[in-house]
Motif scaffolding. Structure first.
Motif, PDB file in Angstrom:
ATOM      1  N   ARG A  39      36.048  46.439  24.453  1.00  0.00           N
ATOM      2  CA  ARG A  39      34.659  45.986  24.571  1.00  0.00           C
ATOM      3  C   ARG A  39      33.982  45.937  23.194  1.00  0.00           C
ATOM      4  N   LEU A  40      34.244  46.954  22.364  1.00  0.00           N
ATOM      5  CA  LEU A  40      33.679  46.962  21.011  1.00  0.00           C
ATOM      6  C   LEU A  40      34.230  45.814  20.173  1.00  0.00           C
ATOM      7  N   ARG A  41      35.521  45.565  20.305  1.00  0.00           N
ATOM      8  CA  ARG A  41      36.137  44.465  19.539  1.00  0.00           C
ATOM      9  C   ARG A  41      35.575  43.115  19.955  1.00  0.00           C
ATOM     10  N   ALA A  42      35.283  42.947  21.247  1.00  0.00           N
ATOM     11  CA  ALA A  42      34.810  41.658  21.764  1.00  0.00           C
ATOM     12  C   ALA A  42      33.332  41.402  21.431  1.00  0.00           C
ATOM     13  N   ALA A  43      32.581  42.457  21.121  1.00  0.00           N
ATOM     14  CA  ALA A  43      31.151  42.307  20.840  1.00  0.00           C
ATOM     15  C   ALA A  43      30.942  41.649  19.479  1.00  0.00           C
ATOM     16  N   SER A  44      29.826  40.910  19.340  1.00  0.00           N
ATOM     17  CA  SER A  44      29.476  40.424  18.000  1.00  0.00           C
ATOM     18  C   SER A  44      28.799  41.577  17.275  1.00  0.00           C
ATOM     19  N   LYS A  45      29.126  41.726  15.979  1.00  0.00           N
ATOM     20  CA  LYS A  45      28.694  42.893  15.228  1.00  0.00           C
ATOM     21  C   LYS A  45      28.063  42.488  13.901  1.00  0.00           C
ATOM     22  N   THR A  46      27.064  43.268  13.484  1.00  0.00           N
ATOM     23  CA  THR A  46      26.527  43.167  12.131  1.00  0.00           C
ATOM     24  C   THR A  46      26.473  44.579  11.575  1.00  0.00           C
ATOM     25  N   ALA A  47      26.648  44.689  10.250  1.00  0.00           N
ATOM     26  CA  ALA A  47      26.665  46.008   9.630  1.00  0.00           C
ATOM     27  C   ALA A  47      25.799  46.012   8.384  1.00  0.00           C
TER      28      ALA A  47
END
Length: 191
Positions: free
Chosen positions: A9-17
């Motif tokens: 689920r974390l891998r599939a989410a779009s992420k910004t850092a």
């Protein structure tokens, strides 16, 4: 949630850092519209906070719900500040994870360590915190205990025993005998 599906689920989410103030801040946007924000200490890699929010019924962003770390208090003068708030002496339950362990903290517990016991219930897969401080010296009744879950809050209710209700009723009768000043004028006087 099982570990593999959590990672997927974390891998599939779009992420910004973002790295700021010694913390790596990561914002996740999941396919179902939920958001998660995490902060990690840059030096240790330790999770400092994790917050969740989801869309409200009108489609706007809801309030952040803290899962790990300290809840942030609104700034003075902010629209979310409250005129009435809980006493700062009430117990506060906070989850704080380290690199190698899960940790829960309950603040504002005034009694010494000997008053508490902590155990594991293997069949129920839970940790149990007990106290030997028996405030009212009355037996507990399982039928008086209930719980519900609403708005991301677990609400546990224990119906007061009739002895407690009677004592509180007596107290209220005594309090009504005290003459109250009008509009907050005058000194506090007892009769």
């Amino acid at each position: 949630m099982a570990v593999p599906s959590w990672l997927e689920r974390l891998r599939a989410a779009s992420k910004t850092a973002l790295v700021q103030d010694g913390k790596r801040k990561i914002h996740y946007l999941f396919e179902d519209g939920k958001e998660m924000a995490e902060e990690y200490d840059v030096k240790t890699g330790q999770l400092v906070s994790r917050k969740w929010r989801e869309k409200n019924t009108l489609g706007g962003s809801g309030k952040w719900q803290v899962e790990v770390g300290e809840p942030t208090s609104p700034l003075l003068g902010a629209l979310e500040s409250e005129l009435i708030k809980e006493s700062s002496s009430n117990p506060v339950f906070v989850r704080k994870d380290t690199l190698t362990s899960f940790q829960w903290r309950i603040r504002n517990l005034p009694y010494p360590k000997e008053v508490y016991s902590v155990s594991v219930e293997k069949e129920q897969r839970c940790c149990i915190i007990r106290t030997t401080n028996k405030k009212h010296q009355l037996p507990l009744d399982a039928a008086a205990l209930s719980f519900t879950h609403a708005n991301n809050t677990l609400i546990i209710t224990y119906q007061k025993p009739k002895e407690i209700l009677a004592a509180e009723e007596q107290l209220q009768k005594e309090l009504k005998k005290i003459k109250a000043a009008n509009n907050g004028d005058g000194d506090c006087k007892t009769q």
